[in-house]
Enzyme design. Sequence first.
Site, short mmCIF file in Angstrom:
data_model
loop_
_atom_site.label_atom_id
_atom_site.label_comp_id
_atom_site.label_asym_id
_atom_site.label_seq_id
_atom_site.Cartn_x
_atom_site.Cartn_y
_atom_site.Cartn_z
N CYS A 84 0.83 -1.21 0.00
CA CYS A 84 0.00 0.00 0.00
C CYS A 84 0.86 1.25 0.00
O CYS A 84 1.59 1.48 -0.96
CB CYS A 84 -0.98 -0.05 1.17
SG CYS A 84 -2.32 1.15 1.04
N HIS A 197 -3.74 -4.90 0.21
CA HIS A 197 -3.21 -5.44 1.46
C HIS A 197 -3.28 -6.96 1.46
O HIS A 197 -4.35 -7.52 1.70
CB HIS A 197 -4.01 -4.91 2.65
CG HIS A 197 -3.78 -3.47 2.93
ND1 HIS A 197 -2.80 -3.02 3.79
CD2 HIS A 197 -4.40 -2.36 2.45
CE1 HIS A 197 -2.82 -1.69 3.83
NE2 HIS A 197 -3.77 -1.26 3.02
N GLU A 199 -2.32 -8.88 3.71
CA GLU A 199 -2.64 -9.35 5.06
C GLU A 199 -4.13 -9.23 5.35
O GLU A 199 -4.62 -9.72 6.37
CB GLU A 199 -1.80 -8.61 6.11
CG GLU A 199 -2.19 -7.17 6.38
CD GLU A 199 -1.71 -6.18 5.33
OE1 GLU A 199 -1.25 -6.62 4.25
OE2 GLU A 199 -1.80 -4.96 5.57
#
Lengths: 215, 426, 252
Positions: A84, A197, A199
């Site tokens: 990001c 992202h 994650e």
Amino acid sequence: MTTSKVVTVVDYGLGNLFSVERALAAVGAQARFAQRAEDLLAADRVILPGVGAFADGMRGLTERGLLAPIQEVVARGTPLLGICLGMQLLMTEGHEFGHHQGLGVLPGAVVPIPPPDANGGYKVPNMGWGRLLPAASDTSWQGTVLADVKRGEHVYFVHGFVVQPSVEQHAVAMAECGPHRFCASVRRENVHGTQFHPEKSGPAGQAILSAFLKM
Amino acid sequence: MEQTTQELEAYYGLPREVRFCRRCVISNQRPNSAVEFKHTRDSKKATIGFDAEGVCDACRFAEHKKATIDWKAREQQLRELCDRYRSSDGSYDCLVPGSGGKDSFYAAHKLKYEYGMHPLTVTWAPHIYTDWGWKNHRAWINAGFDNYLFTPNGRVHRLLTRLAVDNLFHPFQPFILGQKNLAPRMAVMLGIPLVFYGENEAEYGNPIADTGTALRDQRYFTVDDYSKVYLGGASLVDLMERYGLEKVDFDPYLPVNAERAAKLKMEVHYLGYYLKWHPQSCYYYAVENGGFQAAPERTPGTYSKYNSIDDRIDDFHYYTTWIKFGIGRATYDAAQEIRSGDITRDEGVALVKRFDGEFPERFAEEIFEYLSIPAKEFPKATAAFAQPNMTRATFMELADKFRSPHLWRKTSTGWELRHTIWKDAP
Amino acid sequence: MATVRVIPRLDIKGPNLVKGIHLEGLRVMGDPAEFAVRYYQQGADELLYMDIVASLYGRNNLTAVVERTARDIFVPLTVGGGVRSIDDIRTLLRVGADKVAINTAAIRNPQFISEAARTFGSQCIVLSIEAKRTPNGWEAYTDNGREKTGVDAVTWAERGMELGAGEILVTSVDQEGTSKGFDLPLVTAISKRVRIPVIACGGCGTPEHAAQAVADGKADAVAVATVLHYGRHTIRDVKAAVRARGLDVRGA
């Protein structure tokens, strides 16, 4: 007993460090946070996370004396993944709240997503799941962090700005925001970046982190 | 200097020492159900029992309910009872009094659709219907029941309510009287001997002995000697001579004549004796089977939206219990939900602290008007009142007269409860 | 339109997942972490945790359950209920929340939205609105549908956006827990008025309801509870219904 891989995660005051840590743990890696140059320079593998504004990110890195270490680590060939804002900082320059210099690891700029007109069709910031597509029809994801990702797979975006790599080959994947296509993932040799992202992208994101661990 | 416990007077025969149940949030000041038509200003209240471990009767009963009662056997008894009374020609075989609230909905619906009975529902109207209360009543009927709605003479009801407030600070009494007596009266009138109430009020703290049988204690609904009868804390003689009422006016409030009840062989049962009662489950049942709707707004003085929501005067009822016993609506609701296992005691205490005793602003002006006795509508009775017009000031002055010294302390900013659960027994 | 998100909503009270009807009569459903992980595995796009008793105790108590679930769940997590201060937000984000939902504190002090957005970024701040029908529209409520505010819900959504909220979570108090469908006029009214994502909540009983909320009501996401918690339908069912209306949804 296999030793889990250690990934150095840059802590420069911005970014969801714990999310990254947990996601890494889930794929068998251990996160080590680095705030100082020496910790970064000792890394075998680096993640540069980030949530927030370009200028704030650069300031955070500068204040901690991390600009040169990052460039050094890149030059050595250490695998680095920018996430990001982390990816955006790798570019040459950013245009958020003024004109700012980036890390210059990848030539290119960071520009705002065009505001939607009356018909809209999308909202800014771009928040939510978007499909990953190859940057060009002949782009292969082999050897990139997207190696195990299916074409058209959804990943999670939260951003108001996008990167525009000057070198076409650096753009690996694209995604769409209304009528606009933008760069969703970059790669230059040992440097990888995702606008989205991993994650927070469920199993697809986990596959991306796993692939990064193999770099 | 603070008066000692010994020196403070305790009104209504309430226990001088204030204690809180270890398990729920009720205090030992909670009065047991009274025989309302014997209720006067001087009546001494029997209150809920606390055992040696500091646990109240209602909590002990809840324990018993969960662990010791053989519900299968009880349900079997219900089946047998229904089998005995079920009509073979489809005529009414039982009476179910209620308002269309979650409990009576559950009772009527279960009896009809699960136990194959033919219930006739009967309702004593609230003093003043809430919109949602009326809607729920209709929903009940539309779920498949005949219903007799008895609405008492509005003027008589108001007068008795005012008297109940002045004499007993108990605005709900006329409703309680009417509601308790309606089903037995209808049973006698229509020749239907079997009457089903829902939960036994004893589950809330009446002596445990009371819950041992399904049959409603005869004392509650029959009386042999009308000279011992008081309505609104006023004797029948007073009602006629001072307040201008006639027999037809107070008859609906009177319990059924014992002789006629005996002749019918009337039996009044609690469904809660046979079926394990869980108020929250009744709420769900009523929503899912009949479109029951909780109140759209929180009831003042509590956190709940599904308990007792059809009468505008309800708000004041609970305000007066708070004044008289230090027990507000949140305490009642929380105590019940703690015993049912729906909330923890901690949560109950926090809810009581936040909501108990909240002044019922929303319908206040309407209620004060309701409680006024103007000459135009009450030519004779109006003269018997020092202040026929009920105002907020009058009401609050009256409230102060009912604050027992052992519960309340006057401060520079107003009145304060001497004992609260969040301070004394959190 | 961007990809539609299907977001299971978990109302949490202490250690338990609970569910009510009209935000009333809360029944215990089980361990929230268990439900959350299951929903993540079944394809939930995000998760929403609401602390139902936070306003009663004056604090948000979800840090423990957030921490636990953040270990196993890798999609965005929004946490609400009793979020009152910048510190509350910081704590929740630190233990694993990605966004916070704010209702009461924002209505009481609208500037709080701006302050929060400035400190953490708009993308972290969700304005939560509990809306109840009135003859003229909808009124905003607080405290789990218990307290009136006199504030017009639709106007408030627009104001929230202007103050910096990144998303609007709108819950219909009338429809909540009834499984009778979303309040479509409410969803439409809010979606029309704001230019930030709208998450519709309250009333979803079938996958078709969810499809209506996004295809007809123009919501960007749906938050659902009853339809999932009781096992009547799965996330896959809900997504299939949305897809059938021609909308993109993850997991195709």
